[in-house]
Motif scaffolding. Structure first.
Motif, PDB file in Angstrom:
ATOM      1  N   LEU A  21     -60.116   1.314 -57.114  1.00  0.00           N
ATOM      2  CA  LEU A  21     -58.663   1.477 -57.202  1.00  0.00           C
ATOM      3  C   LEU A  21     -58.265   2.580 -56.230  1.00  0.00           C
ATOM      4  O   LEU A  21     -58.748   3.706 -56.317  1.00  0.00           O
ATOM      5  N   TYR A  22     -57.394   2.246 -55.297  1.00  0.00           N
ATOM      6  CA  TYR A  22     -57.083   3.163 -54.197  1.00  0.00           C
ATOM      7  C   TYR A  22     -55.811   3.947 -54.489  1.00  0.00           C
ATOM      8  O   TYR A  22     -54.755   3.370 -54.752  1.00  0.00           O
ATOM      9  N   ILE A  23     -55.930   5.270 -54.441  1.00  0.00           N
ATOM     10  CA  ILE A  23     -54.771   6.152 -54.586  1.00  0.00           C
ATOM     11  C   ILE A  23     -54.350   6.556 -53.176  1.00  0.00           C
ATOM     12  O   ILE A  23     -54.959   7.425 -52.549  1.00  0.00           O
ATOM     13  N   LYS A  24     -53.318   5.911 -52.671  1.00  0.00           N
ATOM     14  CA  LYS A  24     -52.979   6.036 -51.260  1.00  0.00           C
ATOM     15  C   LYS A  24     -52.576   7.460 -50.877  1.00  0.00           C
ATOM     16  O   LYS A  24     -52.962   7.970 -49.820  1.00  0.00           O
ATOM     17  N   LYS A  25     -51.817   8.121 -51.728  1.00  0.00           N
ATOM     18  CA  LYS A  25     -51.332   9.463 -51.404  1.00  0.00           C
ATOM     19  C   LYS A  25     -52.478  10.434 -51.189  1.00  0.00           C
ATOM     20  O   LYS A  25     -52.412  11.323 -50.331  1.00  0.00           O
ATOM     21  N   TYR A  26     -53.555  10.259 -51.952  1.00  0.00           N
ATOM     22  CA  TYR A  26     -54.690  11.182 -51.868  1.00  0.00           C
ATOM     23  C   TYR A  26     -55.897  10.543 -51.179  1.00  0.00           C
ATOM     24  O   TYR A  26     -56.979  11.136 -51.157  1.00  0.00           O
ATOM     25  N   ARG A  27     -55.711   9.335 -50.636  1.00  0.00           N
ATOM     26  CA  ARG A  27     -56.726   8.652 -49.835  1.00  0.00           C
ATOM     27  C   ARG A  27     -58.074   8.642 -50.558  1.00  0.00           C
ATOM     28  O   ARG A  27     -59.100   9.079 -50.035  1.00  0.00           O
ATOM     29  N   MET A  28     -58.055   8.093 -51.761  1.00  0.00           N
ATOM     30  CA  MET A  28     -59.228   8.184 -52.623  1.00  0.00           C
ATOM     31  C   MET A  28     -59.393   6.908 -53.439  1.00  0.00           C
ATOM     32  O   MET A  28     -58.428   6.402 -54.017  1.00  0.00           O
ATOM     33  N   HIS A  29     -60.618   6.369 -53.458  1.00  0.00           N
ATOM     34  CA  HIS A  29     -60.947   5.244 -54.328  1.00  0.00           C
ATOM     35  C   HIS A  29     -61.520   5.776 -55.637  1.00  0.00           C
ATOM     36  O   HIS A  29     -62.369   6.672 -55.634  1.00  0.00           O
ATOM     37  N   VAL A  30     -61.076   5.207 -56.756  1.00  0.00           N
ATOM     38  CA  VAL A  30     -61.521   5.688 -58.061  1.00  0.00           C
ATOM     39  C   VAL A  30     -61.843   4.514 -58.972  1.00  0.00           C
ATOM     40  O   VAL A  30     -61.474   3.369 -58.710  1.00  0.00           O
ATOM     41  N   SER A  31     -62.552   4.830 -60.059  1.00  0.00           N
ATOM     42  CA  SER A  31     -62.744   3.895 -61.165  1.00  0.00           C
ATOM     43  C   SER A  31     -61.904   4.375 -62.337  1.00  0.00           C
ATOM     44  O   SER A  31     -61.621   5.573 -62.466  1.00  0.00           O
ATOM     45  N   ARG A 150     -48.846  -9.350 -50.113  1.00  0.00           N
ATOM     46  CA  ARG A 150     -49.388  -8.330 -49.217  1.00  0.00           C
ATOM     47  C   ARG A 150     -50.906  -8.250 -49.360  1.00  0.00           C
ATOM     48  O   ARG A 150     -51.463  -8.567 -50.410  1.00  0.00           O
ATOM     49  N   PRO A 151     -51.596  -7.798 -48.306  1.00  0.00           N
ATOM     50  CA  PRO A 151     -53.057  -7.903 -48.256  1.00  0.00           C
ATOM     51  C   PRO A 151     -53.799  -7.203 -49.391  1.00  0.00           C
ATOM     52  O   PRO A 151     -54.613  -7.808 -50.084  1.00  0.00           O
ATOM     53  N   ASN A 152     -53.536  -5.920 -49.605  1.00  0.00           N
ATOM     54  CA  ASN A 152     -54.282  -5.129 -50.581  1.00  0.00           C
ATOM     55  C   ASN A 152     -53.582  -3.784 -50.738  1.00  0.00           C
ATOM     56  O   ASN A 152     -52.555  -3.528 -50.102  1.00  0.00           O
ATOM     57  N   THR A 153     -54.151  -2.911 -51.561  1.00  0.00           N
ATOM     58  CA  THR A 153     -53.497  -1.628 -51.817  1.00  0.00           C
ATOM     59  C   THR A 153     -53.629  -0.669 -50.641  1.00  0.00           C
ATOM     60  O   THR A 153     -52.881   0.307 -50.560  1.00  0.00           O
ATOM     61  N   MET A 154     -54.556  -0.922 -49.727  1.00  0.00           N
ATOM     62  CA  MET A 154     -54.713  -0.048 -48.569  1.00  0.00           C
ATOM     63  C   MET A 154     -53.765  -0.433 -47.440  1.00  0.00           C
ATOM     64  O   MET A 154     -53.428   0.403 -46.601  1.00  0.00           O
ATOM     65  N   ASN A 155     -53.369  -1.696 -47.383  1.00  0.00           N
ATOM     66  CA  ASN A 155     -52.473  -2.184 -46.329  1.00  0.00           C
ATOM     67  C   ASN A 155     -51.191  -2.723 -46.952  1.00  0.00           C
ATOM     68  O   ASN A 155     -51.224  -3.706 -47.687  1.00  0.00           O
ATOM     69  N   SER A 156     -50.077  -2.098 -46.643  1.00  0.00           N
ATOM     70  CA  SER A 156     -48.797  -2.502 -47.228  1.00  0.00           C
ATOM     71  C   SER A 156     -48.056  -3.518 -46.375  1.00  0.00           C
ATOM     72  O   SER A 156     -47.074  -4.104 -46.832  1.00  0.00           O
ATOM     73  N   TYR A 157     -48.502  -3.720 -45.134  1.00  0.00           N
ATOM     74  CA  TYR A 157     -47.783  -4.597 -44.212  1.00  0.00           C
ATOM     75  C   TYR A 157     -48.734  -5.668 -43.689  1.00  0.00           C
ATOM     76  O   TYR A 157     -49.813  -5.368 -43.177  1.00  0.00           O
ATOM     77  N   GLY A 158     -48.311  -6.909 -43.814  1.00  0.00           N
ATOM     78  CA  GLY A 158     -49.132  -8.053 -43.454  1.00  0.00           C
ATOM     79  C   GLY A 158     -48.871  -9.156 -44.460  1.00  0.00           C
ATOM     80  O   GLY A 158     -48.009  -9.036 -45.339  1.00  0.00           O
ATOM     81  N   VAL A 159     -49.626 -10.247 -44.359  1.00  0.00           N
ATOM     82  CA  VAL A 159     -49.376 -11.388 -45.237  1.00  0.00           C
ATOM     83  C   VAL A 159     -50.693 -12.092 -45.552  1.00  0.00           C
ATOM     84  O   VAL A 159     -51.628 -12.089 -44.741  1.00  0.00           O
ATOM     85  N   LEU A 160     -50.784 -12.669 -46.755  1.00  0.00           N
ATOM     86  CA  LEU A 160     -51.937 -13.482 -47.150  1.00  0.00           C
ATOM     87  C   LEU A 160     -51.791 -14.862 -46.510  1.00  0.00           C
ATOM     88  O   LEU A 160     -50.857 -15.603 -46.810  1.00  0.00           O
ATOM     89  N   LEU A 161     -52.715 -15.213 -45.642  1.00  0.00           N
ATOM     90  CA  LEU A 161     -52.552 -16.413 -44.826  1.00  0.00           C
ATOM     91  C   LEU A 161     -52.765 -17.710 -45.593  1.00  0.00           C
ATOM     92  O   LEU A 161     -52.181 -18.741 -45.247  1.00  0.00           O
ATOM     93  N   ASP A 162     -53.584 -17.694 -46.633  1.00  0.00           N
ATOM     94  CA  ASP A 162     -53.816 -18.940 -47.376  1.00  0.00           C
ATOM     95  C   ASP A 162     -52.550 -19.410 -48.072  1.00  0.00           C
ATOM     96  O   ASP A 162     -52.322 -20.616 -48.216  1.00  0.00           O
ATOM     97  N   GLU A 163     -51.690 -18.481 -48.488  1.00  0.00           N
ATOM     98  CA  GLU A 163     -50.472 -18.870 -49.195  1.00  0.00           C
ATOM     99  C   GLU A 163     -49.502 -19.621 -48.288  1.00  0.00           C
ATOM    100  O   GLU A 163     -48.643 -20.362 -48.771  1.00  0.00           O
ATOM    101  N   TYR A 164     -49.649 -19.436 -46.979  1.00  0.00           N
ATOM    102  CA  TYR A 164     -48.780 -20.135 -46.023  1.00  0.00           C
ATOM    103  C   TYR A 164     -49.477 -21.322 -45.358  1.00  0.00           C
ATOM    104  O   TYR A 164     -48.964 -21.873 -44.386  1.00  0.00           O
ATOM    105  N   GLY A 165     -50.640 -21.708 -45.876  1.00  0.00           N
ATOM    106  CA  GLY A 165     -51.264 -22.944 -45.422  1.00  0.00           C
ATOM    107  C   GLY A 165     -52.112 -22.848 -44.178  1.00  0.00           C
ATOM    108  O   GLY A 165     -52.374 -23.868 -43.528  1.00  0.00           O
ATOM    109  N   PHE A 166     -52.584 -21.651 -43.830  1.00  0.00           N
ATOM    110  CA  PHE A 166     -53.405 -21.505 -42.629  1.00  0.00           C
ATOM    111  C   PHE A 166     -54.874 -21.864 -42.853  1.00  0.00           C
ATOM    112  O   PHE A 166     -55.621 -22.000 -41.885  1.00  0.00           O
TER     113      PHE A 166
END
Length: 350
Positions: A21-31, A150-166
């Motif tokens: 689980l990524y905490i973006k503000k503190y750039r840290m992955h946690v459980s 959106r791709p994941n918690t680390m990347n806020s900009y982009g798109v999931l390509l399978d949902e658009y039929g690629f």
């Protein structure tokens, strides 16, 4: 243009709801199991990263619990988006959804046909003209009123390509016909010869948002990272350390510059990140390629035999084929072979 078809059973490992689980503000992955355990194990490190007040800790807890809820609803929400996209989205360039050899660089095609005779480190993957048309299609998607996953918690900009039929017409043939001849030779030790699914998405970096990426490893056996554009960006090099299970994985550091149409193949377990972008905007296509025969025995994220949770609409590459062992089995033949020396390969694809 979203793909229609029979709904299949899909699974994730239970660690998906607790770990990485990524905490973006503190750039840290946690459980996260519960608040008490989390504070006992992570509070000290968070304080070192600037999280010191009760309000800041409460904000972190809220963010984590919200992310866990998002993950639990991920499959259902994705299916809802797909239905809306199928009904509403009208493509700008229908041709980019069907792979053609003209999209691929001739020297890359030569490499695929005879990998033993060509140096993979000097080849382009995709033709620049195809990069431009694909970028125009992606911009058209962004400008549409259709929902975007959106791709994941680390990347806020982009798109999931399978949902658009690629997937069916473009990305699956790319993986099966053109990439696996390479990955089977370059990465036989981590399932490169038996990649049977993938998750593909785009990520966008700019100086105004998501200008870099913290070091991490991927939920993939092998990853493809292709620079689609835009021309004129500077900085933002991809960097690599060692493998995630190595004791001193930070000792080495390799930088790879992005070039339009060039692709980088690497093991998903290879620790990597992106340096800050200095100017311009960069869009990359990421394909996390999975080998069910490998991950059915060991989850690449938690490193344990996977405890599978059925989750329609969220496929992490696990399979329940008849007779396949899911827990406690030894690695397959490919994972026991001697690893090759090359860990990262740069090819010009487009």
């Amino acid at each position: 243009m979203a793909a229609k078809g029979k709904q299949t059973r899909t699974f994730v490992c239970s660690c998906f709801f607790e770990d990485n689980l990524y905490i973006k503000k503190y750039r840290m992955h946690v459980s996260y199991r519960n608040k008490k355990t989390f504070m006992e194990t992570c509070a000290k490190e968070l304080r070192l990263r600037g999280c010191v007040t009760d309000a800041q800790f409460a904000e972190v807890i809220e963010e984590i619990e919200s992310e866990i809820s998002r993950r639990r609803a991920l499959g259902e929400v994705s299916l809802q988006r797909r239905a809306m996209i199928t009904e509403e989205y009208v493509p700008l360039h229908e041709d980019v959804y069907q792979l053609q050899e003209s999209f691929l660089d001739p020297q890359f095609l030569d490499l695929v046909s005879d990998i033993s005779s060509v140096d993979c480190l000097k080849k382009q993957l995709q033709e620049v003209e195809f990069c431009h048309r694909l970028l125009e299609e992606l911009e058209h998607i962004e400008q549409s009123s259709c929902p975007k996953g959106r791709p994941n918690t680390m990347n806020s900009y982009g798109v999931l390509l399978d949902e658009y039929g690629f997937d069916n017409g473009l990305l699956t043939p790319l993986r099966e016909i053109y990439l696996m001849p390479l990955t089977s030779v370059l990465f036989p030790d981590c399932g490169g010869g038996c990649l049977d699914s993938h998750k593909a998405f785009t990520v966008i970096y700019s100086t105004s948002h998501d200008h870099d990426l913290s070091c991490h490893y991927d939920n993939a056996e092998v990853t493809l990272n292709v620079c689609l554009g835009y021309e004129g960006f500077t900085g933002g090099d991809l960097y690599f350390h060692g493998m995630k299970d190595e004791d001193e994985w930070t000792r080495q550091k390799l930088h790879c510059q992005h070039h339009l149409g060039w692709g980088i193949l690497h093991r998903g377990a290879h620790m990597h990140g992106a340096d800050p972008l200095i100017s311009g905007t960069r869009c990359n296509l990421i394909m996390w390629m999975r080998a069910s025969s490998v991950r059915n025995k060991q989850c690449p994220m938690c490193g344990q035999p996977p405890k599978l949770v059925e989750m329609y609409g969220a496929d992490d590459g696990y399979r329940l084929d008849k007779g396949r062992e899911l827990e406690g089995a030894k690695g397959n033949e490919a994972s026991q072979s001697d690893p090759v020396d090359r860990d990262v390969d740069v090819c010009r694809l487009l």
